[in-house]
Structures are given as C-alpha cells and as structure tokens.
Design a protein around this motif. Structure first.
Motif, short mmCIF file in Angstrom:
data_model
loop_
_atom_site.label_atom_id
_atom_site.label_comp_id
_atom_site.label_asym_id
_atom_site.label_seq_id
_atom_site.Cartn_x
_atom_site.Cartn_y
_atom_site.Cartn_z
N ALA A 15 11.63 12.37 8.04
CA ALA A 15 11.41 13.34 6.96
C ALA A 15 12.05 12.95 5.64
O ALA A 15 11.79 13.60 4.63
N GLY A 16 12.88 11.91 5.62
CA GLY A 16 13.60 11.62 4.39
C GLY A 16 14.49 12.78 4.02
O GLY A 16 15.32 13.21 4.82
N GLY A 17 14.31 13.32 2.83
CA GLY A 17 15.09 14.48 2.41
C GLY A 17 14.45 15.82 2.72
O GLY A 17 14.88 16.85 2.21
N GLY A 18 13.40 15.81 3.55
CA GLY A 18 12.73 17.06 3.91
C GLY A 18 11.95 17.67 2.77
O GLY A 18 11.81 18.90 2.67
N HIS A 19 11.35 16.81 1.91
CA HIS A 19 10.70 17.33 0.71
C HIS A 19 9.36 18.00 0.98
O HIS A 19 8.77 18.57 0.05
N TYR A 20 8.87 17.95 2.23
CA TYR A 20 7.63 18.68 2.54
C TYR A 20 7.92 20.08 3.09
O TYR A 20 6.99 20.80 3.46
N ARG A 21 9.15 20.45 3.14
CA ARG A 21 9.54 21.75 3.69
C ARG A 21 8.80 22.90 3.01
O ARG A 21 8.45 23.91 3.65
N ARG A 22 8.54 22.76 1.71
CA ARG A 22 7.92 23.84 0.94
C ARG A 22 6.54 24.23 1.47
O ARG A 22 6.08 25.35 1.24
N HIS A 23 5.88 23.30 2.18
CA HIS A 23 4.54 23.59 2.68
C HIS A 23 4.57 24.43 3.97
O HIS A 23 3.53 24.94 4.39
N PHE A 24 5.73 24.53 4.60
CA PHE A 24 5.80 25.12 5.94
C PHE A 24 6.65 26.38 5.97
O PHE A 24 7.41 26.61 6.93
N ALA A 25 6.51 27.20 4.95
CA ALA A 25 7.25 28.45 4.90
C ALA A 25 6.89 29.37 6.06
O ALA A 25 7.72 30.19 6.49
N ALA A 26 5.66 29.25 6.59
CA ALA A 26 5.22 30.12 7.68
C ALA A 26 5.62 29.60 9.05
O ALA A 26 5.52 30.34 10.04
N GLN A 27 6.09 28.36 9.12
CA GLN A 27 6.49 27.77 10.38
C GLN A 27 8.01 27.53 10.40
O GLN A 27 8.68 27.67 9.38
#
Length: 222
Positions: free
Chosen positions: A35-47
């Motif tokens: 994930a690196g720094g977890g920069h895709y976290r914003r897409h998974f607010a529902a999960q």
C-alpha cells in the motif's frame, strides 16, 4: 484535466481503484497489499480498509495499518473479503509465491484488484523485476486459484504515446540541465497540453491494444 495529462498513468490507475471500491459491499475488510503510504484509503470509506507494506518508505510507518513482508502476510487464512495489489507485482521477484500468499488470506469468492505495468519505465530501482503480458497474467492467476472477471488494457498505443509525450518536459529537465529548465514551460504547453490530448483522442482507433501502459485485472478467489 491538466493534472490528468501530467500523470496519465496515475489517473488511469486511480480511476480503476475508484471503480473497484464502488463495486464492493459496505463494511467488508479490504486489504491493500503493497500500500505504500495508504494513499488509496480515501476510496474505501465504506469498507474497512487495511494497508499493509514493509514500511521502509514511510517514516514511522505512516499510513500503514500493518507493517510486514507482503510475501508472508501476517494475516490468518481465508479471512479477507477483498484485496487489491496496485503496481506491486512487478516488484516481487517470487511472483507465483506472492500470488499464492494472496490466495491464502482471501476467503473463497473474495475479489482481487491487481494492476501491472507493461510499457512503462523502470521505477523503484533496483526493486523492479518484471513486466507481464495479458497472457502471462491469465496463466499466473489461474494457477494461483483465481477466476478472472475482467482484464483490461490501460489504454492502447495512442494513450501510451500521449503518456510519453506528456513526460517530455520532465525528462528534459532531468537530463538537460539549466537550458532545459528554461525550455520547460514551452515544452509543457506544446507536448503536455496540445499534443498529448490529440493523441488521446486517437486511442479508440487502436482495437488490438498490443501497446499499453499496463493492465487492470479483477479476479475472484475460487
């Protein structure tokens, strides 16, 4: 639009991640492997997004929920409902073992998003080992116990050409010194904002997709 043109590859990947996130049920555990720094976290607010990586690039493991070797995930068998692996597989030398580890932690029926570069420069040297054709990906995924739902090229020849042309200003500065820096604004206008969009408009003409930045694959664990 301008940000998209300056990093076309990243835009296409981000769009694929957003689409995958939107297809997942709310509340499930979604594992971002590498994930690196977890920069895709914003897409998974529902999960329930869980970022895992070795953490070498993040001071204090910033952005990670789990720090560990992604080739030996510190996660129990069959407990993950969905996972993604974005531009990571080329950095793991032991490809088959890595895919087997992903399969181990995924529950039967769990979905996986995997992206892989093809016509793309070396990056994160010296940890850049592989490029996979669509046929290699099909075989690797089948052997690891996955059924492919979709396997799509990230654009064709003209998208690839647009990406390369849009990078000309940055490559000029990287390789050309002071004079190149003076030329960068003109090169940005001509290459990135004028020529690249014209090339992108031609991409529907390429039906074979033999030249592509890479692939976006969605698969289901058997």
């Amino acid at each position: 639009m301008r940000a998209r043109l300056k990093n076309l590859n990243r835009y296409l990947i981000d769009r694929a991640v957003a689409s995958f996130a939107g297809s997942l049920p709310a509340g499930i555990a979604m594992l971002d492997v590498g994930a690196g720094g977890g920069h895709y976290r914003r897409h998974f607010a529902a999960q329930r997004y869980v970022a895992v990586d070795r953490g070498f690039e993040q001071p204090g493991y910033a952005g990670l929920d789990v720090a560990g070797d992604i080739r030996r995930l510190p996660i129990a068998d069959g407990v993950v409902a969905a996972a993604m692996c974005v531009e990571v597989i080329e950095h793991v030398f032991e490809t088959r073992e890595f895919l087997a580890e992903l399969a181990r932690v995924l529950a039967p029926g769990a979905r996986l998003l995997l992206t892989s570069p093809l016509c793309y420069g070396e990056h994160m040297q010296p940890w850049d080992f592989h490029r996979f054709t669509r046929y290699a990906l099909e075989r690797l995924m089948a052997d690891a116990g996955f059924d492919i739902e979709s396997l799509e090229a990230r654009g064709g020849f003209f998208t690839l050409a647009a990406y390369l042309v849009a990078r000309v200003p940055d490559e000029l500065v990287r390789n050309g010194g002071g004079f190149a820096r003076l030329m960068k604004p003109l090169a940005r206008l001509c290459c990135t904002y004028l020529l690249a969009p014209a090339l992108l408009a031609l991409d529907p003409l390429d039906r074979n997709r033999r030249f592509t930045l890479g692939y976006v694959l969605v698969a289901k664990k058997r």
